[in-house]
Design a protein around this motif. Structure first.
Motif, PDB file in Angstrom:
ATOM      1  N   LEU A 114      38.943  41.420  40.846  1.00  0.00           N
ATOM      2  CA  LEU A 114      39.614  40.185  40.451  1.00  0.00           C
ATOM      3  C   LEU A 114      38.605  39.153  39.946  1.00  0.00           C
ATOM      4  O   LEU A 114      38.852  38.454  38.950  1.00  0.00           O
ATOM      5  CB  LEU A 114      40.403  39.616  41.628  1.00  0.00           C
ATOM      6  CG  LEU A 114      41.526  40.512  42.178  1.00  0.00           C
ATOM      7  CD1 LEU A 114      42.200  39.840  43.370  1.00  0.00           C
ATOM      8  CD2 LEU A 114      42.546  40.853  41.105  1.00  0.00           C
ATOM      9  N   GLN A 115      37.470  39.060  40.611  1.00  0.00           N
ATOM     10  CA  GLN A 115      36.444  38.103  40.204  1.00  0.00           C
ATOM     11  C   GLN A 115      35.875  38.461  38.835  1.00  0.00           C
ATOM     12  O   GLN A 115      35.607  37.580  38.008  1.00  0.00           O
ATOM     13  CB  GLN A 115      35.333  38.047  41.257  1.00  0.00           C
ATOM     14  CG  GLN A 115      35.789  37.439  42.571  1.00  0.00           C
ATOM     15  CD  GLN A 115      34.751  37.553  43.672  1.00  0.00           C
ATOM     16  OE1 GLN A 115      33.903  38.460  43.658  1.00  0.00           O
ATOM     17  NE2 GLN A 115      34.790  36.642  44.637  1.00  0.00           N
ATOM     18  N   ARG A 118      38.454  37.520  36.155  1.00  0.00           N
ATOM     19  CA  ARG A 118      38.469  36.073  35.962  1.00  0.00           C
ATOM     20  C   ARG A 118      37.238  35.632  35.171  1.00  0.00           C
ATOM     21  O   ARG A 118      37.332  34.791  34.259  1.00  0.00           O
ATOM     22  CB  ARG A 118      38.498  35.367  37.317  1.00  0.00           C
ATOM     23  CG  ARG A 118      38.527  33.842  37.201  1.00  0.00           C
ATOM     24  CD  ARG A 118      38.526  33.190  38.565  1.00  0.00           C
ATOM     25  NE  ARG A 118      39.745  33.497  39.296  1.00  0.00           N
ATOM     26  CZ  ARG A 118      40.902  32.880  39.088  1.00  0.00           C
ATOM     27  NH1 ARG A 118      40.996  31.953  38.156  1.00  0.00           N
ATOM     28  NH2 ARG A 118      41.956  33.196  39.800  1.00  0.00           N
ATOM     29  N   HIS A 122      40.243  36.358  31.856  1.00  0.00           N
ATOM     30  CA  HIS A 122      41.627  36.800  32.009  1.00  0.00           C
ATOM     31  C   HIS A 122      42.347  35.997  33.090  1.00  0.00           C
ATOM     32  O   HIS A 122      41.763  35.643  34.110  1.00  0.00           O
ATOM     33  CB  HIS A 122      41.672  38.288  32.366  1.00  0.00           C
ATOM     34  CG  HIS A 122      41.207  39.176  31.255  1.00  0.00           C
ATOM     35  ND1 HIS A 122      39.877  39.491  31.082  1.00  0.00           N
ATOM     36  CD2 HIS A 122      41.886  39.787  30.254  1.00  0.00           C
ATOM     37  CE1 HIS A 122      39.752  40.271  30.017  1.00  0.00           C
ATOM     38  NE2 HIS A 122      40.946  40.459  29.498  1.00  0.00           N
ATOM     39  N   ARG A 123      43.608  35.725  32.846  1.00  0.00           N
ATOM     40  CA  ARG A 123      44.473  35.140  33.866  1.00  0.00           C
ATOM     41  C   ARG A 123      44.867  36.262  34.823  1.00  0.00           C
ATOM     42  O   ARG A 123      45.080  37.410  34.419  1.00  0.00           O
ATOM     43  CB  ARG A 123      45.718  34.535  33.230  1.00  0.00           C
ATOM     44  CG  ARG A 123      45.438  33.419  32.250  1.00  0.00           C
ATOM     45  CD  ARG A 123      45.459  32.066  32.908  1.00  0.00           C
ATOM     46  NE  ARG A 123      46.794  31.722  33.393  1.00  0.00           N
ATOM     47  CZ  ARG A 123      47.023  30.736  34.276  1.00  0.00           C
ATOM     48  NH1 ARG A 123      46.022  30.038  34.769  1.00  0.00           N
ATOM     49  NH2 ARG A 123      48.261  30.460  34.659  1.00  0.00           N
ATOM     50  N   ILE A 124      45.004  35.936  36.119  1.00  0.00           N
ATOM     51  CA  ILE A 124      45.255  36.946  37.141  1.00  0.00           C
ATOM     52  C   ILE A 124      46.535  36.591  37.905  1.00  0.00           C
ATOM     53  O   ILE A 124      46.674  35.479  38.420  1.00  0.00           O
ATOM     54  CB  ILE A 124      44.092  37.048  38.151  1.00  0.00           C
ATOM     55  CG1 ILE A 124      42.755  37.196  37.415  1.00  0.00           C
ATOM     56  CG2 ILE A 124      44.327  38.214  39.095  1.00  0.00           C
ATOM     57  CD1 ILE A 124      42.639  38.428  36.584  1.00  0.00           C
ATOM     58  N   GLU A 147      41.758  34.188  44.433  1.00  0.00           N
ATOM     59  CA  GLU A 147      41.419  34.828  43.159  1.00  0.00           C
ATOM     60  C   GLU A 147      42.582  34.829  42.162  1.00  0.00           C
ATOM     61  O   GLU A 147      42.392  35.181  40.996  1.00  0.00           O
ATOM     62  CB  GLU A 147      40.957  36.277  43.399  1.00  0.00           C
ATOM     63  CG  GLU A 147      39.831  36.434  44.419  1.00  0.00           C
ATOM     64  CD  GLU A 147      38.562  35.672  44.043  1.00  0.00           C
ATOM     65  OE1 GLU A 147      38.383  35.370  42.845  1.00  0.00           O
ATOM     66  OE2 GLU A 147      37.764  35.369  44.953  1.00  0.00           O
ATOM     67  N   ASP A 149      45.717  33.232  39.866  1.00  0.00           N
ATOM     68  CA  ASP A 149      46.293  32.060  39.220  1.00  0.00           C
ATOM     69  C   ASP A 149      47.757  31.905  39.599  1.00  0.00           C
ATOM     70  O   ASP A 149      48.261  30.781  39.688  1.00  0.00           O
ATOM     71  CB  ASP A 149      46.183  32.186  37.694  1.00  0.00           C
ATOM     72  CG  ASP A 149      44.741  32.255  37.230  1.00  0.00           C
ATOM     73  OD1 ASP A 149      44.022  31.264  37.417  1.00  0.00           O
ATOM     74  OD2 ASP A 149      44.340  33.301  36.682  1.00  0.00           O
TER      75      ASP A 149
END
Length: 230
Positions: A114-115, A118, A122-124, A147, A149
């Motif tokens: 996820l990090q 980001r 990228h939007r998560i 992590e 959004d």
């Protein structure tokens, strides 16, 4: 192929190791009741979990009742007395729940993935069919919550996977068109077929952790392919 601007994830079996957490908890819980956790016993446990969770998801029974039904389905055939009253059976389930919560774990690659996404711009987002309070608690306990959004639970948004409306809400909250979102999950119908029906790209992963290729490499391949598309 549209360039991927956001990545959505399922939680249980994709980022959170539900099977390992639940298996460890079931072994502890059943052992406290004098039941040896054989392969067949554990399969019965997980079969009851799947059956009655789906009954809750479809609106047939309440969340509390699906827990009660799981105990009735599994324990009675094993000769374990199941209390008749709701309060008593809820107290019994809470013993399992404590063991489950103490076993909560994310897959080791989940947070770094996820990090990394980001960091690459990228939007998560997360889309899960689980109950709001429990899923948020899992995210907090494992350090994953910060992590994301966007976190969409079926309980909050009113739609469950594979309903295309659930994926539409995810895309809307992420601020992207569905075609610009890649969805990653472990269920071929709820996650992959549902996402594709909603116009998203989709990636299927192994929900029990036997992954021949790390998720990050698979996601990277899809994103690279979308970036090179014209």
């Amino acid at each position: 192929m549209t360039r991927v601007g956001a990545v959505g994830f399922d939680l249980d079996g994709t980022l959170f190791d539900h099977h390992a957490s639940a298996r460890s908890a079931a072994v502890h819980f059943l052992g406290s009741l004098g039941v040896v956790s054989s392969d067949s016993t554990l399969e019965s446990w997980f079969a009851a979990e799947r059956q009655h969770f789906e009954r809750w998801r479809s609106g047939e029974i309440s969340f509390a009742e699906q827990r009660r039904e799981r105990l009735r389905s599994v324990l009675s055939p094993l000769g374990v007395h199941v209390p008749a009253g709701d309060v008593e059976i809820d107290d019994l389930f809470s013993e399992y729940l404590r063991a489950y919560e103490s076993s909560w774990r994310a897959f080791p690659d989940a947070r770094p993935l996820l990090q990394s996404l980001r960091a690459s711009g990228h939007r998560i987002g997360l889309l899960t069919n689980g109950a709001e309070a429990q899923q948020l608690a899992k995210l907090r306990r494992t350090g994953l919550l910060v992590e994301f959004d966007v976190v969409c639970t079926s309980e909050r948004i009113g739609f469950s996977k594979p309903d295309v409306r659930a994926f539409a809400v995810l895309a809307s909250e992420l601020g992207v068109e569905p075609g610009a979102c890649l969805f990653v999950g472990d269920d071929p119908m709820k996650d992959v077929a549902g996402a594709r029906a909603a116009g998203m790209q989709a990636l299927l992963v192994d929900g029990e952790g036997r992954r021949e290729l790390p998720i990050g490499e698979s996601i990277g391949s899809v994103i690279a392919g979308s970036a090179g598309a014209r």
